[in-house]
Write an enzyme that holds these catalytic residues in place. Structure first.
Site, PDB file in Angstrom:
ATOM      1  CD  GLU A  37       4.503 -62.188  12.378  1.00 40.04           C
ATOM      2  OE1 GLU A  37       5.528 -62.273  11.666  1.00 40.04           O
ATOM      3  OE2 GLU A  37       3.447 -61.668  11.989  1.00 40.04           O
ATOM      4  CG  HIS A  38      10.522 -61.997  14.914  1.00 43.83           C
ATOM      5  ND1 HIS A  38      11.657 -61.254  14.768  1.00 43.83           N
ATOM      6  CD2 HIS A  38       9.490 -61.125  14.780  1.00 43.83           C
ATOM      7  CE1 HIS A  38      11.345 -59.978  14.596  1.00 43.83           C
ATOM      8  NE2 HIS A  38      10.018 -59.869  14.587  1.00 43.83           N
ATOM      9  CB  THR A  39       9.198 -68.853  13.020  1.00 49.19           C
ATOM     10  OG1 THR A  39       8.202 -68.304  12.146  1.00 49.19           O
ATOM     11  CG2 THR A  39       8.611 -68.975  14.414  1.00 49.19           C
ATOM     12  CG  LEU A 129       0.131 -54.280   6.229  1.00 46.15           C
ATOM     13  CD1 LEU A 129      -1.066 -53.497   5.713  1.00 46.15           C
ATOM     14  CD2 LEU A 129      -0.347 -55.550   6.938  1.00 46.15           C
ATOM     15  CB  SER A 132      10.036 -52.905   1.230  1.00 48.86           C
ATOM     16  OG  SER A 132      10.094 -53.951   2.169  1.00 48.86           O
ATOM     17  CD  GLU A 164      13.709 -55.842   2.288  1.00 48.44           C
ATOM     18  OE1 GLU A 164      13.891 -55.593   3.479  1.00 48.44           O
ATOM     19  OE2 GLU A 164      12.997 -55.139   1.554  1.00 48.44           O
ATOM     20  CG  ASP A 176       7.781 -60.111   4.754  1.00 48.65           C
ATOM     21  OD1 ASP A 176       7.128 -60.881   5.482  1.00 48.65           O
ATOM     22  OD2 ASP A 176       8.366 -59.111   5.199  1.00 48.65           O
TER      23      ASP A 176
HETATM   24  C1  GLA Z   1       9.491 -58.990   8.744  1.00 48.16           C
HETATM   25  C2  GLA Z   1      10.525 -59.734   7.918  1.00 48.16           C
HETATM   26  C3  GLA Z   1      10.189 -61.221   7.810  1.00 48.16           C
HETATM   27  C4  GLA Z   1       9.882 -61.833   9.165  1.00 48.16           C
HETATM   28  C5  GLA Z   1       8.891 -60.955   9.935  1.00 48.16           C
HETATM   29  C6  GLA Z   1       8.672 -61.450  11.333  1.00 48.16           C
HETATM   30  O1  GLA Z   1       8.270 -58.964   8.060  1.00 48.16           O
HETATM   31  O2  GLA Z   1      10.630 -59.194   6.618  1.00 48.16           O
HETATM   32  O3  GLA Z   1      11.260 -61.881   7.178  1.00 48.16           O
HETATM   33  O4  GLA Z   1      11.048 -62.050   9.899  1.00 48.16           O
HETATM   34  O5  GLA Z   1       9.317 -59.613  10.003  1.00 48.16           O
HETATM   35  O6  GLA Z   1       7.998 -62.666  11.322  1.00 48.16           O
END
Ligand code: GLA
Length: 386
Positions: A37-39, A129, A132, A164, A176
């Site tokens: 996450e957040h990578t 999830l 969008s 986005e 995503d």
């Molecule tokens: C959201 C963003 C992704 C990602 C996650 C965190 O889902 O759309 O691009 O940064 O947060 O991992």
């Protein structure tokens, strides 16, 4: 959530609504993130999978430039006379997502036709999830085909990211939409966000006697809000002070030295990203060598890092994770961007009922709204249905 319409039902509803048959029906899934996450916006590694919850669009290209967007779940549709004159001000609610895609295609110099579009979706909204992105990926897949735009996977990823970032106003990365476009049953999608390369990694929880439970805390989040952007800014600051192009270039072995160069908070943000990248690689190795039942401790470590170092969890997510774990889940963490949304819990089939009960009971005791607990499995990416 009401059951999704079948393909034939959606096409029939389209015909009844717009007075003509759709040219086709397309779908794209939401996702959960197994780990990483957040990578993504740090050019790092992610390991999401597409889930068996999808957005479906029935679409017809119109002979004029009128755009009519309707959904089965909201009263906020949109009709505009000129599909060529899109702007953020026209967009309301979910219509931001298809309009953002049309706008991004226009920015690439592609002509945007008039359209009738009817959306149905069973990806819970605001639950972390990627509801969008499911809409955006269904729409871009439909338009790519209907307008013979010839977009490849990378083009579609970049166009939806632009939608986005610049149209919806959420400074998100590429995880995503990559999962939604490229998901595969029985697999997680290992994405290297530096070069966008993808490798499918077998992840068949049910064969290992496990279920992946989603716990939707019902705490709604939005990445167009401040928290997500603030974390992104911290990561950029960290990279700048450390003199690297992105945090992808910082390894575990660099953390000691980084501690002396960064302020305390930025250091913790950086440490999350660096250790999370490493956890993604460890997860892939463990899945290969020992199977899904072995990755629980990495999921737990990921949650602790998001809670303590990156500070993107919330009391409801922490409670969901703790309750699931104490009732028998092998590992659990919040999934997605954070500040609300869902947790996932990798759970032996025999413990599913007690995990669900434990989570529901602990939420009731804490006075939180009732969570929604359901299982998901790795599913196919975007495709045409009819
Ligand atoms: C959201 C963003 C992704 C990602 C996650 C965190 O889902 O759309 O691009 O940064 O947060 O991992």
């Amino acid at each position: 959530m009401t059951a999704p319409l079948g393909t034939g039902e959606l096409a029939a509803l389209f015909r009844g609504t717009f007075g003509a048959a759709p040219d086709g029906v397309w779908q794209a899934p939401g996702r959960v993130n197994l780990i990483g996450e957040h990578t993504d916006y740090n050019e790092g590694f992610v390991l999401p999978f597409a889930i068996d919850r999808t957005a479906r669009v029935a679409v017809r290209v119109r002979p004029d430039s009128t755009l009519r967007l309707l959904s089965t779940f909201g009263n906020q549709g949109l009709t505009t006379a000129d599909a060529g004159a899109l702007n953020r001000a026209t967009a309301r609610g979910w219509t931001k997502y298809p309009l953002g895609v049309l706008w991004a295609l226009q920015q690439r110099g592609l002509p945007v036709p008039g359209l009738d579009l009817l959306l149905d979706s069973d990806v819970p909204r605001g639950a972390g999830l990627a509801s969008s992105h499911a809409i955006e990926c269904a729409v871009i897949t439909a338009l790519n085909e209907l307008t013979a735009a010839g977009l490849g996977f990378e083009d579609m990823v970049l166009a939806t990211r632009r939608a986005e970032n610049e149209f919806v106003g959420a400074p998100t990365g590429i995880m995503d939409q990559s999962a939604s476009l490229r998901g595969s049953p029985g697999h997680a999608v290992f994405l290297d966000c530096r070069d966008q390369s993808i490798r499918l990694v077998p992840f068949d929880a049910s064969r290992a006697g496990l279920q992946m439970l989603v716990i939707d805390t019902k705490v709604s989040h939005s990445h167009a809000g401040g928290g997500y952007a603030a974390r992104r800014a911290s990561c950029e600051l960290g990279a700048e002070v450390l003199g690297v192009a992105s945090l992808r270039d910082v390894g575990l072995e660099d953390l000691d030295e980084a501690g002396g160069l960064l302020d305390e908070e930025t250091f913790r943000r950086v440490r999350h990203v660096v250790t999370e990248n490493d956890r993604v690689l460890q997860t892939i190795e463990l899945l290969r060598s020992a199977g899904p039942q072995s990755i629980g401790p990495l999921l737990d470590a990921s949650h602790a890092s998001m809670r303590d170092d990156f500070e993107i969890s919330c009391p409801e997510l922490d409670l969901a994770v703790e309750a699931a774990r104490s009732a028998g889940a092998l590992g659990a963490h919040m999934t997605g961007g954070g500040f609300g949304g869902s947790a996932i819990a990798l759970t032996p089939v025999g413990a599913v009922r007690q995990v669900r009960t434990a989570v529901e009971r602990s939420f009731a005791q804490a006075g939180y709204a009732a969570p929604d607990v359901f299982s998901v499995r790795p599913a196919a990416g975007a495709m045409r249905l009819a």
